[in-house]
Design an enzyme around this catalytic site. Structure first.
Site, mmCIF file in Angstrom:
data_model
loop_
_atom_site.group_PDB
_atom_site.id
_atom_site.type_symbol
_atom_site.label_atom_id
_atom_site.label_comp_id
_atom_site.label_asym_id
_atom_site.label_seq_id
_atom_site.Cartn_x
_atom_site.Cartn_y
_atom_site.Cartn_z
ATOM 1 N N ASP A 95 7.265 3.244 23.431
ATOM 2 C CA ASP A 95 6.937 4.388 24.277
ATOM 3 C C ASP A 95 6.031 5.417 23.601
ATOM 4 O O ASP A 95 5.500 6.306 24.267
ATOM 5 C CB ASP A 95 8.219 5.090 24.741
ATOM 6 C CG ASP A 95 9.046 5.656 23.587
ATOM 7 O OD1 ASP A 95 8.646 5.494 22.408
ATOM 8 O OD2 ASP A 95 10.103 6.262 23.850
ATOM 9 N N HIS A 96 5.838 5.321 22.286
ATOM 10 C CA HIS A 96 5.103 6.362 21.557
ATOM 11 C C HIS A 96 3.616 6.064 21.379
ATOM 12 O O HIS A 96 2.831 6.979 21.156
ATOM 13 C CB HIS A 96 5.727 6.569 20.166
ATOM 14 C CG HIS A 96 6.850 7.557 20.140
ATOM 15 N ND1 HIS A 96 7.948 7.443 20.948
ATOM 16 C CD2 HIS A 96 7.042 8.686 19.394
ATOM 17 C CE1 HIS A 96 8.775 8.447 20.698
ATOM 18 N NE2 HIS A 96 8.246 9.213 19.779
ATOM 19 N N ASP A 160 15.138 8.651 16.364
ATOM 20 C CA ASP A 160 14.385 9.671 17.082
ATOM 21 C C ASP A 160 15.341 10.833 17.277
ATOM 22 O O ASP A 160 16.510 10.626 17.636
ATOM 23 C CB ASP A 160 13.897 9.136 18.434
ATOM 24 C CG ASP A 160 12.947 10.106 19.117
ATOM 25 O OD1 ASP A 160 11.733 9.856 19.093
ATOM 26 O OD2 ASP A 160 13.426 11.117 19.668
ATOM 27 N N ARG A 448 9.551 20.340 22.927
ATOM 28 C CA ARG A 448 8.960 21.050 21.793
ATOM 29 C C ARG A 448 7.596 21.612 22.164
ATOM 30 O O ARG A 448 6.880 21.038 22.970
ATOM 31 C CB ARG A 448 8.830 20.115 20.583
ATOM 32 C CG ARG A 448 10.189 19.712 20.061
ATOM 33 C CD ARG A 448 10.141 19.002 18.733
ATOM 34 N NE ARG A 448 11.511 18.757 18.319
ATOM 35 C CZ ARG A 448 11.976 17.607 17.862
ATOM 36 N NH1 ARG A 448 11.158 16.587 17.722
ATOM 37 N NH2 ARG A 448 13.236 17.476 17.520
ATOM 38 N N SER A 643 11.312 16.504 14.570
ATOM 39 C CA SER A 643 11.482 15.067 14.720
ATOM 40 C C SER A 643 12.233 14.449 13.550
ATOM 41 O O SER A 643 12.219 14.951 12.431
ATOM 42 C CB SER A 643 10.107 14.405 14.853
ATOM 43 O OG SER A 643 10.210 13.015 14.734
ATOM 44 N N ARG A 645 11.383 11.828 12.046
ATOM 45 C CA ARG A 645 10.490 10.885 11.366
ATOM 46 C C ARG A 645 10.690 10.889 9.847
ATOM 47 O O ARG A 645 10.498 11.873 9.163
ATOM 48 C CB ARG A 645 9.038 11.163 11.731
ATOM 49 C CG ARG A 645 8.485 12.474 11.246
ATOM 50 C CD ARG A 645 7.148 12.781 11.888
ATOM 51 N NE ARG A 645 7.295 12.985 13.332
ATOM 52 C CZ ARG A 645 6.460 13.734 14.057
ATOM 53 N NH1 ARG A 645 5.429 14.318 13.498
ATOM 54 N NH2 ARG A 645 6.651 13.892 15.341
#
Length: 754
Positions: A95-96, A160, A448, A643, A645
């Site tokens: 989806d990213h 995520d 965000r 995030s 990440r």
């Protein structure tokens, strides 16, 4: 179709015994969060009256979810763990890596072409290791999880930060780094500091223009971006039960913006309705049998001050629509105060874009309520002043919304229907003119709104609102428009007023989809080969980080002293950099390029102490690494917010940074640093941040005695030869120190596997 029903049956078959044992051990009623935590202990017999915010506890999550940007690094690490198959049900969701530009069909085709190497890798590695794979266009990870995998009383981790969305279906769902996911997929315990608990009592019922999004926007204003750090937020009360399941998901989703470990709601009729509507009646029936174990005890909710560390009460009868922003999701402004605030702060009042979607607000209910506003605009002769974009949450939502005419309503207002993907929410937006960096305002239903987040323009003032408020403001093009009292001039010169939104919690004709985009993994993947080209720019097989040599760190140079807000977006930007998420060396070229240098207030311009030149941060880090000179990063409050990440931890590790020293950390980032064999340290005296000078050298004087609950000492040597000795703290326990000694948590897993 119900996925993993045997796993869910197993959770429910054990929950009574485990929760009852916990209540006996603790001698107290339990919140829902505690019931889920205690029923998921890695060792069910290791029940203790854990100290909130202090004790590290090993858990056994039921499943793992990964999105395509973070899954690359997570699965590259898992490939090194020596396992033949994921130990728990796991999924990957593409989806990213889909950029919003023209519209759904063309944008998806472009993404499939430009990122084919990554999608092929993720598809094959998922097939090999027994991981469910959701293809590009299938939908946004958190909406797909809510529709297919989330279940009341379960525990899930995901790579995520918005994994917390599944709290809308009564889960404890927590965002983590890829190394944590590897632990769970490898069958290892997953470690978490036992959270503190915040109770939010909701009374009354939403009415008029107020939406579930406004609840979390108000909570964010109360708690700020770090007020939930180390806490689980549990919502309860008559107001909570009046909300839809997807509305609950919205609230839990944005709990990530207050730093919360996760948020959750007790099992109720709205969850049952949602499970039934998404084809999981069997799960609802199982949940009904243990429903008292899927919500907090009555005594807890009757006297919340006794059982929660903090209690907030919100009367939904009085809740007003909010706009949060710009540049931070906790700057909360009721719509009635927006005109005053915009004028006072010089915010651009003309709105150029309205965007609806993201993992936070892309359900059928969200689209239907926003579409009711769009339909009024069509019927009342209004012309949309701002550009308008829609990202449906999943192919199931999109197909059903198209069938029911919702998408046509938006298209009648010239809205662009983008792919079922994250798109602008994560910076995957090719916005025309953004490169001019002109001052402007946009409104969106995302989570965000940091500078540069959506379109790369540092001067875009982004405001967060509910989908229906986004629709209203996009139609008027006016940031200060208050639909509760303001009128609009239509194309015939008439003054018209928008009525309050209406919508369907669930589609009256049921959900429908032709191809949901799911690929089931092979039963036996041993013969499946995962190919990573040696010369690939997108993917790179990982090499293990070196273990600690057991010595003090001496002669470390300051890489950067970051000033103010430094999120994971500042440390490792998304947007165009997403394409390198599977290639550690290439993506390391974005290390801290968004952080503000405290010595010149510039971004991506720091002093290279070897030459005296001001150069980009990654270039300086590589220069020090080439000379075998260790470096450290210094930061401010809530460093690593945002995030999950883990690239924000892996990049400095790869480029020779030994320690990150800050006033305070965001939870996930601190854990990610630990997992990658870094020193995550905090100033004992926050004012010592001011002692750090541009040409400093750092010597660790007692690292050889690294131990839990023992501070470390650092000697700072300034350019003029003067010195300061400071004390720094850490939160490492014995197991985490073993990660550090081994060079990373993955290294330790491999040692144990061998």
């Amino acid at each position: 179709m119900t996925f993993d029903i045997e796993m869910i049956k197993n959770v429910y078959s054990n929950i009574k015994e485990r929760v009852d044992a916990a209540k006996k051990q603790t001698n107290t009623p339990l919140t829902l969060a505690e019931k889920i935590l205690y029923s998921h202990l890695y060792d069910p017999l290791a029940i203790s009256n854990f100290k909130r915010g202090e004790d590290y506890v090993d858990f056994a999550p039921d499943r793992v979810a990964m999105q395509d940007a973070t899954a690359q690094m997570a699965l590259l690490q898992f490939m090194q763990a020596g396992k033949k198959r994921a130990a728990v049900p796991s999924t990957v969701h593409c989806d990213h890596l889909i950029q919003a530009k023209v519209g759904a069909e063309k944008d998806l085709d472009v993404a499939k072409h430009t990122s084919s190497e990554v999608f092929d890798f993720l598809g094959s590695v998922s097939n090999k290791y027994g991981i469910g794979f959701w293809k590009p266009g299938a939908g946004i990870i958190h909406q797909v999880v809510l529709e297919n995998y989330a279940f009341p009383g379960g525990m899930m981790i995901g790579t995520d930060s918005h994994t917390v969305n599944a709290g809308g279906l009564g889960m404890v769902a927590i965002g983590v780094g890829g190394a944590d996911a590897v632990d769970v997929m490898a069958g290892m315990p997953w470690e978490l500091k036992f959270p503190k608990l915040i109770g939010v009592k909701l009374t009354g019922k939403l009415n008029g223009w107020a939406a579930p999004k406004d609840i979390i926007l108000k909570v964010a204003g109360i708690l700020t971006v770090k007020g939930g750090t180390g806490c689980i937020v549990e919502y309860f009360g008559e107001g909570a039960q009046s909300l839809s399941c997807t509305g609950k998901g919205t609230i839990c989703n944005m709990g990530a913006e207050i730093g919360a470990t996760t948020s959750t709601f007790g099992y109720d009729e709205s969850m049952k309705r949602y499970l039934d509507a998404t084809g999981r009646e069997d799960v609802a029936n199982l949940a009904d049998e243990v429903k008292d174990y899927l919500t907090g005890d009555a005594e807890v909710y009757a006297n919340p001050e006794k059982y929660f560390d903090q209690v907030i009460e919100i009367n939904l009868d009085d809740l007003e629509p909010h706009l949060n922003g710009p540049f931070t999701p906790d700057r909360a402004t009721p719509i009635s105060k927006m005109k005053e605030e915009a004028e006072k702060n010089g915010w651009p009042q003309t709105v150029e874009w309205g965007l609806i979607g993201s993992c936070t607000n892309s359900s059928y209910e969200d689209l239907s309520r926003a579409a009711s506003i769009a339909q009024q605009a069509v019927d009342k002769g209004l012309v949309t002043k701002a550009e308008f974009g829609i990202n449906p949450g999943s192919e199931q939502v999109r197909y059903t919304a198209e069938r029911d005419g919702l998408l046509k309503t938006f298209e009648d207002l010239n809205a662009k229907i983008f792919t079922n993907a994250c798109g602008p929410c994560i910076g995957q937006w090719a916005r025309a003119g953004a490169e001019k960096e002109e001052k402007n305002s946009i409104v969106h239903s995302f989570n965000r709104n940091f500078a540069k987040r959506a379109d790369g323009n540092p001067n875009t003032h982004a405001f967060v609102a509910s989908p229906e408020m986004v629709a209203a403001i996009a139609i008027t093009g006016d940031l200060t428009f208050n639909p509760l009292k303001d009128t609009i001039t239509n194309k015939d010169g008439e003054q018209v007023k928008l009525e309050a939104p209406v919508g369907d919690e669930l589609p009256a004709k049921g959900f429908e989809v032709k191809d949901n985009g799911y690929q089931e993994p092979a039963k036996n993947g041993e013969d499946i080969e995962v190919i990573v080209k040696p010369d690939s720019e997108r993917l790179q097989i990982l090499e293990a980080f070196n273990p600690w040599d057991g010595q003090n760190i001496n002669g470390a140079r300051l890489l950067i002293k970051a000033k103010g807000k430094c999120t994971t977006d500042h440390i490792s930007m998304a947007g165009p950099w997403l394409k390198y998420r599977g290639h550690l060396d290439n993506i390391s070229n974005n290390l801290l390029i968004g952080a503000v240098n405290a010595f010149n207030d510039a971004t991506n311009s720091i002093k290279n102490q070897i030459t005296g030149e001001y150069i980009p941060v990654p270039d300086a880090a590589r220069a020090y690494k080439a000379e075998s000179i260790p470096t450290i990063i210094v930061g401010d409050q809530n460093y690593g917010e945002g995030s999950s990440r883990e690239h924000a931890a892996m990049e400095p590790r790869h480029l020779g940074v030994k320690a990150v020293l800050v006033k305070s950390f965001a939870r996930i980032h601190e854990t990610n640093l630990k997992k990658q064999g870094m020193l995550a340290l905090t100033f004992d005296n926050p004012e010592d941040y001011d002692l750090i000078q541009e040409n400093d050298t750092f010597n660790f004087t007692n690292l050889s005695d690294f131990a839990p609950n023992k501070s470390l000492n650092i000697e700072i040597i300034h350019k003029d030869g003067s010195k300061h000795n400071i004390t720094v703290n850490h939160t490492y326990n014995e197991n985490q120190i073993e990660w550090y000694k081994a060079g990373s948590a993955l290294n330790l897993i491999k040692q144990q596997q061998n």
